[in-house]
Design an enzyme around this catalytic site. Structure first.
Site, PDB file in Angstrom:
ATOM      1  N   CYS A 180      52.176  71.709  28.565  1.00 22.04           N
ATOM      2  CA  CYS A 180      51.526  70.394  28.685  1.00 22.04           C
ATOM      3  C   CYS A 180      50.010  70.529  28.651  1.00 22.04           C
ATOM      4  CB  CYS A 180      51.918  69.694  29.982  1.00 22.04           C
ATOM      5  SG  CYS A 180      53.460  70.239  30.681  1.00 22.04           S
TER       6      CYS A 180
ATOM      7  N   HIS B 185      51.901  60.435  28.551  1.00 24.07           N
ATOM      8  CA  HIS B 185      51.744  61.890  28.525  1.00 24.07           C
ATOM      9  C   HIS B 185      52.413  62.463  27.276  1.00 24.07           C
ATOM     10  CE1 HIS B 185      51.480  65.998  29.584  1.00 24.07           C
ATOM     11  NE2 HIS B 185      52.508  66.104  30.381  1.00 24.07           N
TER      12      HIS B 185
END
Lengths: 391, 141
Positions: free
Chosen positions: A83, A338
């Protein structure tokens, strides 16, 4: 020493794009970044992405995206740090400019998740964790964050309701952000009553699964940056003053302290030293709240409050619009969204727009110094970036 | 079959017996095992086994949205267990317990369990899970 400036930013709205491929989304983001920079042509492209191999079944991403962005032939490659891929790509792109390898570099981020089954996305995101000793047992990525969340709540005596003020505020900010995936307000009741994903984390405690792409254009030297600013009708510059990156173990069991993101501590110290700033100087901040717990830990480990205090202070109204620093006026990962490997680039694009006074959502209070923090895994990677406004 | 057979053959001892490495320089135990100590960088390490230690439950989660391949084991309880002697922390399933019975610091013992299977024709994967130590009348705390 040559200084590095951000002269263009571009983002797509984050969402579920069944009608657009990854390459289409990316070309939209980079085209708007190039236009924002007065049409200059990047000499190299660095792309942050996590799951293209698994979920898009596509490698060679750097070349593919350069080609479909009208940049066939330039050096281009993908950077993967789970991420935290976007922040890591920025770290690489900054290094290319700073070192003199290229004068104009585009850093982009892309993730395309939503056209896959949730179980397949869950498995792909779990690749951030240790396959042989964590995922082997059936741990999901949300589950690993839930282990940290429960340990934190038990140690400091916080309830799920105490924790819920993070998502509450993020939804409020996102309701004004035209790029946000979840641009709507919510309530404490809805957060608490949302379905459980990995107890104690419920759906509304977590960032959503979304597609998105973002890009920024970096140039070397104040002269070039001034020239572009003039051509695009701006009288201020945004400079990259500091950047730090650090790593920690992938597995949680061997961490020094389960409740400290050591990589965030280290990366931020490096970035602060390089920029010559301290946490108290930072006026605007975008942190990596993939889950409410990682948002709270970020505030503590970046040095804005003491261990165990972030939840209490947040609930009392600290870090809101008007405070110093103002945090995640974009809506954060929680509600802006996200798109994994693109997130770090969104944060930098948003902080740049806040410094310019051009952010199209909730505006910060005229900040001069901003910071972004992007993590990969449960704090396995952190990149911290310090940006300043230069008159 | 989706998984590599050599990978699970190679890891069988660390999964069945919690094989770890102990650093002869700094004294720290590395689990998962590593030929180079993850704490001090020394390559002077020896093998140790952690499958005969009780543990205490440090933290846990009850996973409802499980990764592919664990659908039949929903919800799945995963914990971090701190072994009582070596203080090594192990991430593992917690089994033979209801979610509401879980509490911090509860005493657990290791047990070999089926973890997952690789489809109809693939390997069945085993590994260590932890279950509460059952006290009987007369046991001391």
């Amino acid at each position: 020493m040559d200084r590095v400036f951000i002269v263009g930013v571009g983002m797509t709205k984050i969402g579920r794009f069944y009608d657009k491929s990854g390459r289409q989304l990316f070309s939209e983001a980079i085209t708007s970044a190039i236009n924002d920079a007065g049409g200059i042509k990047p000499q190299a492209l660095v792309v942050g992405n996590m799951t293209s191999s698994v979920l898009m079944e596509q490698d060679s991403l750097g070349a593919l995206l350069a080609d479909y962005s009208g940049l066939r032939g330039i050096p281009a490659f993908k950077v993967e740090a789970a991420c935290g891929s976007g922040g890591a790509a920025f770290y690489a792109g900054y290094s290319l400019v700073r070192s003199g390898m290229a004068d104009i570099v585009a850093v982009g981020g892309l993730e395309k998740l939503t056209e896959n089954l949730t179980s397949a996305v869950t498995k792909a995101l779990a690749l951030a964790a240790d396959q042989e000793y964590e995922v082997f047992y059936g741990a999901s990525f949300t589950g690993l964050n839930a282990l940290v969340a429960r340990a934190y709540m038990n140690k400091y005596g916080y309830t799920r309701e105490d924790m819920a003020y993070w998502p509450l505020r993020m939804h409020e900010y996102a309701s004004k952000n035209p790029y946000a995936q979840l641009p709507r307000k919510t309530t404490i009741e809805r957060i608490l009553n949302s379905p459980v994903i990995a107890d104690p984390l419920h759906l509304f405690d977590c960032s959503p699964i979304g597609d998105g792409a973002a890009a920024v254009i970096l140039v070397r030297g104040e002269e070039k940056a001034r020239e572009i600013a003039k051509a695009t009708g701006r009288d201020i510059l945004v400079e990259v003053k500091g950047i730090g990156m650090a790593t920690d173990s992938v597995d949680l069991g061997s961490r020094r302290d389960l409740l400290t993101l050591d990589s965030t501590v280290k990366a931020s110290r490096t970035a602060y030293r390089m920029a010559g700033v301290e946490p108290r100087n930072i006026e605007y901040l975008e942190v990596h709240d993939a889950f409410h717990i990682t948002g709270y830990l970020a505030l503590e480990d970046l040095g804005f409050t003491g261990k165990g205090k972030a939840v209490k202070e947040w609930r009392e109204g600290r870090f809101a619009k008007g405070d110093k620093p103002e945090v995640n006026l974009s809506g954060g990962l929680k509600a802006r969204g996200h798109p994994v490997g693109a997130t770090g680039v969104y944060q930098i694009a948003e902080a740049t727009l806040q410094l310019r006074g051009e952010f199209p959502g909730e505006k910060a209070s005229d900040p001069v110094i901003a910071a972004t923090q992007n993590i990969g895994g449960v704090g396995t990677f952190t990149t911290v970036t310090i940006l300043t406004r230069v008159k | 079959m989706r998984f590599s057979i050599p990978r699970f053959w190679r890891e069988r001892v660390s999964h069945y017996r919690l094989e770890a490495t102990k650093c002869r320089v700094c004294g720290k135990i590395n689990y998962p095992p590593s030929n180079i100590c993850r704490y001090c960088g020394s390559s002077d390490v020896e093998k140790v086994y952690l499958d005969n230690e009780y543990g205490r439950l440090i933290t846990w989660t009850i996973i409802h949205t499980v990764p592919e391949g664990f659908d039949e084991q929903r919800p799945r309880i995963i914990g971090i267990v701190e072994l009582v002697d070596s203080k090594v922390r192990i991430l593992a399933p917690v089994t033979d317990v209801l979610p509401e019975e879980l509490e911090e610091n509860m005493l657990l013992e290791p047990v070999l369990r089926r973890i997952n299977e690789d489809g109809e024709a693939g390997l069945i994967h085993y590994g260590i899970a932890y279950r509460p130590v059952i006290k009987t009348i007369g046991d001391k705390d």
